[in-house]
Each structure stands twice: as structure tokens, then as C-alpha cells.
Design a protein around this motif. Structure first.
Motif, short mmCIF file in Angstrom:
data_model
loop_
_atom_site.label_atom_id
_atom_site.label_comp_id
_atom_site.label_asym_id
_atom_site.label_seq_id
_atom_site.Cartn_x
_atom_site.Cartn_y
_atom_site.Cartn_z
N GLU A 10 0.83 -1.20 0.00
CA GLU A 10 0.00 0.00 0.00
C GLU A 10 0.87 1.26 0.00
O GLU A 10 1.87 1.34 0.69
CB GLU A 10 -0.92 0.05 1.23
N GLY A 11 0.42 2.25 -0.75
CA GLY A 11 1.08 3.54 -0.73
C GLY A 11 2.49 3.54 -1.26
O GLY A 11 3.28 4.42 -0.94
N GLU A 12 2.82 2.55 -2.10
CA GLU A 12 4.19 2.41 -2.56
C GLU A 12 4.39 2.92 -3.99
O GLU A 12 5.38 2.59 -4.63
CB GLU A 12 4.61 0.93 -2.50
N GLY B 14 -4.72 -6.30 -13.22
CA GLY B 14 -4.21 -7.03 -12.08
C GLY B 14 -2.82 -6.60 -11.70
O GLY B 14 -2.39 -5.46 -11.96
N LEU B 15 -2.08 -7.52 -11.11
CA LEU B 15 -0.70 -7.30 -10.70
C LEU B 15 0.20 -8.15 -11.58
O LEU B 15 0.07 -9.37 -11.62
CB LEU B 15 -0.51 -7.68 -9.23
N LEU B 16 1.12 -7.49 -12.28
CA LEU B 16 2.06 -8.18 -13.16
C LEU B 16 3.47 -7.93 -12.66
O LEU B 16 3.88 -6.78 -12.50
CB LEU B 16 1.91 -7.67 -14.60
N SER C 23 -7.42 -2.14 -6.67
CA SER C 23 -8.04 -3.39 -7.14
C SER C 23 -6.99 -4.45 -7.43
O SER C 23 -7.17 -5.63 -7.10
CB SER C 23 -8.87 -3.12 -8.40
N SER C 24 -5.87 -4.04 -8.03
CA SER C 24 -4.85 -5.01 -8.39
C SER C 24 -4.17 -5.61 -7.17
O SER C 24 -3.80 -6.79 -7.17
CB SER C 24 -3.80 -4.36 -9.30
N LEU C 25 -4.02 -4.82 -6.11
CA LEU C 25 -3.35 -5.34 -4.92
C LEU C 25 -4.25 -6.27 -4.13
O LEU C 25 -3.77 -6.97 -3.22
CB LEU C 25 -2.89 -4.18 -4.04
N GLY C 26 -5.53 -6.30 -4.47
CA GLY C 26 -6.42 -7.25 -3.81
C GLY C 26 -6.07 -8.69 -4.07
O GLY C 26 -6.49 -9.58 -3.32
N VAL C 27 -5.28 -8.95 -5.10
CA VAL C 27 -4.89 -10.34 -5.39
C VAL C 27 -3.91 -10.87 -4.36
O VAL C 27 -3.62 -12.06 -4.32
CB VAL C 27 -4.28 -10.47 -6.80
N LEU C 28 -3.37 -9.97 -3.49
CA LEU C 28 -2.40 -10.38 -2.48
C LEU C 28 -3.02 -10.46 -1.09
O LEU C 28 -2.32 -10.42 -0.10
CB LEU C 28 -1.23 -9.39 -2.44
#
Length: 618
Positions: free
Chosen positions: A358-360, A516-518, A602-607
């Protein structure tokens, strides 16, 4: 002579009986001991079986709780509508148990360690969710779960402060009247005697201690006092000074963030000639997942100071407050009590944590430069149709820089922006909340921005990659291509963002739109019409090539850093620092790279899933 033996053996009469009795006693004692041992063994076997069942029940409780934390179990009707499982929800009584099912509304922190009132009763099938002593039945045994936050992350402690500085470039327009400004401590004097306005910032008298910032709390951020020392007339919309608003956090985790602001006269209207506005570069400070949103802003970034009082030496002031919100807990402790037959009980404890990102993301494109200041390769492309902007697509956060680089790379970033009209202001941010190096000249002011924690050192970046790889393997989303892997919308969409870890080179070529997160450890090529919503981390190889770009739109954040992830054993113990990264664009097209707070979140929700960190019996 014949001897009478019977006479001489008369004293031995009855010895055989005594021996027989002794032997019988020994046999009876041995038989009795055998019977007792057999009975005890049978009883111990029964007790051991009961304890095993209690242990397995406690273990089942931990596994069921983890499954709920991973979002795989829906809540019951007592949980507030729309609540999604998270680390914060798990230790918030109404979200964990359901409304009214706990004796207190206090978050479950360290004070709840011995008797946690957060028991996931709204998510697990308790026999009576309203009963604080209830349990989840499992045949002829059962379990009960408690959850608490060992870091008390609902508590915030911080100090707010501010300081004036000389007006940032660019200078006022040539048509504007120059305004003399002098700064002394927290006071700025605008104009010259007798026509002057004096503005003083008073920080809070003491550091703030917020016992519970869930979901939020309002706290003082200081006060501005405006004093009229003479009739001052100012041109409209003129920058007269700069101001830094700084927050230094000590709980739950140490950190610091700074908002840069410009003190300016607003456009004509009302008392415009004698009033001021502070225009913040962003309205929210973020530290370790905690957020500090400045209240009372207009147009999201403007804080109006009162009009200069009409009477000479009169004062007017405005109090500044902020709405502070606690971060998500970084870890949780799950305690499970398993109950078996014959009142058997076992207690197990599991510590879980989650990845922190978060916040990065301080800019649309963040590039961590080499530690020896070797020049990065930056080329935004000569096509006038491409757009780079740190303005939030979703209008939730303030505008960030289009690019963020380390201090010694500011000049390289400036020269790498081939078409400045394609890059929105502010064009360049300086990582580490640092000022641009002396002598640096940029088309628009370079603004300080925080350094992401995982880019502080190359070891921190390597550690993050290791954690992300472990998570990707757990989700079966780890790929190690022999040449390269192409990412498409089959890897994730805006409705269902995906997680993809490419341990090697990658091609992003999807006009249909992926999300998402790539994570790419090699080189990333963006070609065709690449449209993507989310976060892209190019860590390791540290090279991004945009070929053409077409008409694709990238919304979210890109981070680029180059470093060795592994090396020969002969180089163990040697430094392996950050190296110079590459961001290169060529060809035509009218593609856009834009910051998006919603796409990032939304993308960080995969973690969101927990990871096991420690297990014990207590």
C-alpha cells in the motif's frame, strides 16, 4: 551307631508352607501389578485418543479461520452488508462476529490476546453465533477461534508540523508585481512595511495519540494565523511562498510523509486582493498504510486562509484538521481451542501475515536509479500523441508526478522527456522526499515524493520478489518461460484482476484490456495496443520497451528497478546494488500512461491471502 534324623530336623517343620506362601504372594503381587498396568494403559489409550481428537479439532479451527481470511467463506446476515473479509475486518468486532455479538466495539489488539472478543462468528458455522462461549461442532468434538492484532495497528501516534520556504519555480508571470517575502521560523511576511501581511503556522501543541482510528478519527493538524500589518494589495493568482506540511508517525510503525504546497493569491472575486490559498500537491499523506486526509479543502487540493483582517494589526485564523485512518494490520494471531471427548482440550496458535504494497507508488512511472548514479536510459518518445500523467484517473487522490526518479537522475529524466507537452505537470518527482540536486533545471518543478520501502535497498527489492514469487507459486500463477510470456486479458480483467509472476521476459500485448498485478523479473515489452489496469513491477532486469504503443491505455502504476537477483557463490558477501534502469518508447500511436488509484487498489487485492509465519501449542 544309628542317628535319628527326624529328631534333628524337627525345627524345619512348616518351611515348605512358608516358602509356598511367599511365592504365592509374589505371584499375586505380580498379577495385580499386571492388571493395574493393563487397566492404566487402556485408560491412557482412551485419554490419548481424546487428546488427539482435541488437537485435530484445534487444527481444523485454524485451517477454517485461514480459509475465511482468504475470502472463501461468505458472512452471515449479522455482518454489515457489503463487508469483505480482510485483516482489519477480522479484528473489528461487528465485522468479525456480526453486529451486537461482542461485549465491546473495541478492536481486538494486544489487550484481547488472552480473551479475544473477535471470534469470526459471522463467518464460521458456530452452534450459537450470539454466545461468546459458543463453538463450531465437528461430530463429537468442536473448536472455538479467537483473532487479535499483536501490533495494535488501530492506534496512531504522530506529530504534525510545517515550514515555510521561498516560492518554488516557475517565477510569477512577468506581468505580476514582484512580492517581497521574508521567512523567520514558522512565520512568513508578505510585502514591505507598512503594507504587509504576516502569516504564522502554529503546529499542534503536542504529538497526537489516537487510540482508535478505525474506521477514522479527526485530529488537529495545526493553525494558520493571518495578521494585517498594513494595507497590502496583491495581484490575483500569484505564488508568493511555498509550505511543507510534514507528518512523522511513530505508531503503529515509524514513517514520514510530506505534502508540498504553494501559497498563492486566488483568482479575483470577493476579498481576493487580500486573501490567500494553500494549494497542496495532494490532499492525503500516506505512511505505512495509514492515511491522513486534510479536511476543509476546496477543489480537492485548496485550503482557503481567511481574508486579511480589515483593521490594522488585527488577526484572523483557521484551524486545520485531518481525518486519519488506521492501516490494515500487517499480521494477525489466530488462536484455536479444540475440544474432544472426556473434556479433552488442546490450544494452538498461528501467526499469519500478508504482503505489503500500500502507498508504494509515488508516480505513474517510478524508476529507481543506480546507487553509483550511472545514467539511466529514459526516452518518452518523440510522438506528440503519447500522454503521460500522474493525475488520478478516478479523482480520488491528488495529482502525482508522471515520473519519479532518484535525485541524481533528475537531469536524465528531463532530457529523456522528448515532448514536454505530452507529459503533464508535475513531470518529475524526486524519490526520498529529496529536493532536486543543485544545478538541476527542469521544465516544471521537480517535487519531492516518498521512496517506496522496497526500493530503499536492493536487498529489500530482492526480499519483495521472493515473497511475491512464493505467493504466485501458491496461487499457481508463477511462470518461467524459455523465451518470453505474453500477457493477455486471460490473465485478469478489470472485473476480476489477476496475479501473474513472469520469471523472465514478458510481452504485454492486449487490446482487449487486461488487469491485475504483473511482476516481471526480466525485460517487459509493451507493443501493439497494450491496455492494462493495475500495477506492473519490472524488478530485476529493469527494462521497459514501448514499441509503438498504438492506442492502448495503461492505468495504474509502473515501477522499474534493475538489480541482480542471484549471483555466483564466488561473489557472496560482495555488494549487489541497484543498477541503471531503462524506459524506452519508440514509434507512433496515441497511447496513454496514467495514474489510477482504483486500478492500483483493485490489483493489490490479489495479495490479500495470509501467509503462515509461526505455529505453536500454548
Amino acid at each position: 551307631m544309628k542317628v535319628n534324623t527326624s529328631k534333628h530336623r524337627a525345627g524345619e517343620r512348616g518351611a515348605a508352607m512358608i516358602m509356598a506362601l511367599l511365592v504365592s504372594t509374589l505371584v499375586l503381587a505380580s498379577a495385580g501389578a499386571l492388571l493395574v498396568a493393563t487397566a492404566t494403559s487402556a485408560k491412557n489409550s482412551i485419554d490419548a485418543a481424546a487428546e488427539r481428537q482435541a488437537y485435530y479439532a484445534a487444527e481444523a479451527g485454524l485451517q477454517t479461520a485461514v480459509n475465511a481470511l482468504r475470502g472463501n467463506m461468505p458472512p452471515d446476515g449479522a455482518v454489515p452488508a457489503g463487508t469483505r473479509m480482510s485483516f482489519r475486518a477480522a479484528v473489528t468486532p461487528d465485522a468479525s462476529n456480526g453486529a451486537g455479538r461482542a461485549a465491546t466495539d473495541d478492536p481486538c489488539g494486544r489487550d484481547a490476546a488472552d480473551d479475544s472478543w473477535c471470534r469470526l462468528a459471522g463467518w464460521l458455522p458456530y452452534d450459537d453465533p450470539d454466545d461468546e462461549a459458543g463453538s463450531v461442532p465437528l461430530g463429537n468434538h468442536s473448536f472455538r477461534v479467537n483473532v487479535f492484532d499483536p501490533d495494535d495497528s488501530h492506534k496512531l501516534a504522530f506529530a504534525a508540523g510545517g515550514a515555510w520556504r521561498q516560492p518554488p519555480p516557475p517565477a510569477p508571470a512577468p506581468s505580476a508585481t514582484p512580492v517581497p517575502v521574508s521567512i523567520a521560523g514558522n512565520t512568513i511576511t508578505v510585502g514591505t512595511a507598512p503594507a504587509q501581511t504576516v502569516i504564522t503556522y502554529f503546529p499542534p501543541a503536542a504529538p497526537a495519540d489516537v487510540p482508535n482510528a478505525v474506521p477514522s478519527a479527526v485530529t488537529p493538524f495545526g493553525r494558520f494565523e493571518v495578521r494585517n500589518a498594513g494595507p497590502l494589495v496583491l495581484d490575483a493568482d500569484t505564488v508568493v511562498a511555498g509550505f511543507d506540511l510534514r507528518v512523522t508517525q511513530s505508531l503503529p510503525w515509524d514513517g514520514e510523509d510530506v505534502v508540498r504546497a504553494a501559497l498563492r493569491t486566488p483568482a479575483a472575486g470577493g476579498c481576493a486582493d487580500t486573501s490567500f490559498e494553500l494549494v497542496l500537491d495532494r490532499p492525503v499523506l500516506k505512511i505505512g498504510g495509514a492515511s491522513y486526509a486534510v479536511d476543509g479543502l476546496t477543489n480537492k487540493t485548496r485550503l482557503s486562509l481567511p481574508c486579511t483582517p480589515a483593521a490594522e494589526n488585527a488577526t484572523a485564523s483557521v484551524n486545520v484538521t485531518a481525518t486519519v485512518s488506521a492501516p490494515q494490520p500487517r499480521r494477525l494471531v489466530l488462536r484455536s481451542r479444540g475440544y474432544g471427548p472426556k473434556w479433552a482440550e488442546k490450544r494452538l496458535e498461528l501467526t499469519v501475515d500478508r504482503l505489503q504494497l500500500e502507498g508504494e507508488f509515488p508516480a505513474a512511472v517510478t524508476m529507481r536509479g543506480a546507487e553509483d548514479c550511472s545514467a539511466p536510459a529514459i526516452d518518452t518518445g518523440s510522438s506528440g500523441a503519447k500522454t503521460y500523467t500522474g493525475a488520478d484517473r478516478d479523482g480520488v487522490e491528488g495529482t502525482k508526478p508522471a515520473f519519479a526518479v532518484t535525485a541524481c537522475d533528475v537531469d536524465n529524466a528531463e532530457s529523456g522527456i522528448k515532448k514536454h507537452d505530452t507529459v503533464a505537470d508535475p513531470e518529475i518527482g524526486v524519490l526520498g522526499n529529496a529536493d532536486p540536486p543543485a544545478g538541476a533545471t527542469t521544465s516544471s518543478p521537480a517535487v519531492p515524493v516518498p521512496m517506496p520501502a522496497f526500493l530503499e535497498t536492493a536487498d529489500a527489492a530482492r526480499a519483495l520478489l521472493d515473497e511475491l514469487e512464493a505467493e504466485a507459486r501458491a496461487q499457481n500463477r508463477y511462470f518461467k518461460p524459455t523465451s518470453s510470456r505474453t500477457v493477455t486479458n486471460a490473465d485478469g480483467t478489470t472485473a476480476r484482476p489477476g496475479f501473474t509472476f513472469v520469471d523472465g521476459d514478458c510481452v504485454l500485448d492486449t487490446s482487449a484490456g487486461a488487469a491485475g498485478l504483473l511482476v516481471v523479473t526480466g525485460d517487459l515489452e509493451m507493443s501493439g495496443n497494450p491496455s492494462f489496469d493495475g500495477v506492473v513491477l519490472v524488478l530485476g532486469g529493469g527494462t521497459v520497451n514501448r514499441v509503438g504503443g498504438g492506442s492502448g491505455v495503461f492505468s495504474g502504476a509502473i515501477v522499474v528497478a534493475r538489480f541482480a537477483r542471484a549471483w555466483p557463490a564466488s561473489e557472496d558477501g560482495q555488494p549487489h546494488p541497484f543498477l541503471a534502469p531503462t524506459f524506452n518508447t519508440n514509434g507512433g500511436g496515441n497511447s496513454t500512461i496514467q495514474n489510477s488509484s482504483v486500478a492500483v487498489t483493485s490489483s493489490l487485492g490479489v495479495l490479500g491471502g495470509p501467509r503462515f509465519k509461526g505455529f505453536l501449542e500454548f
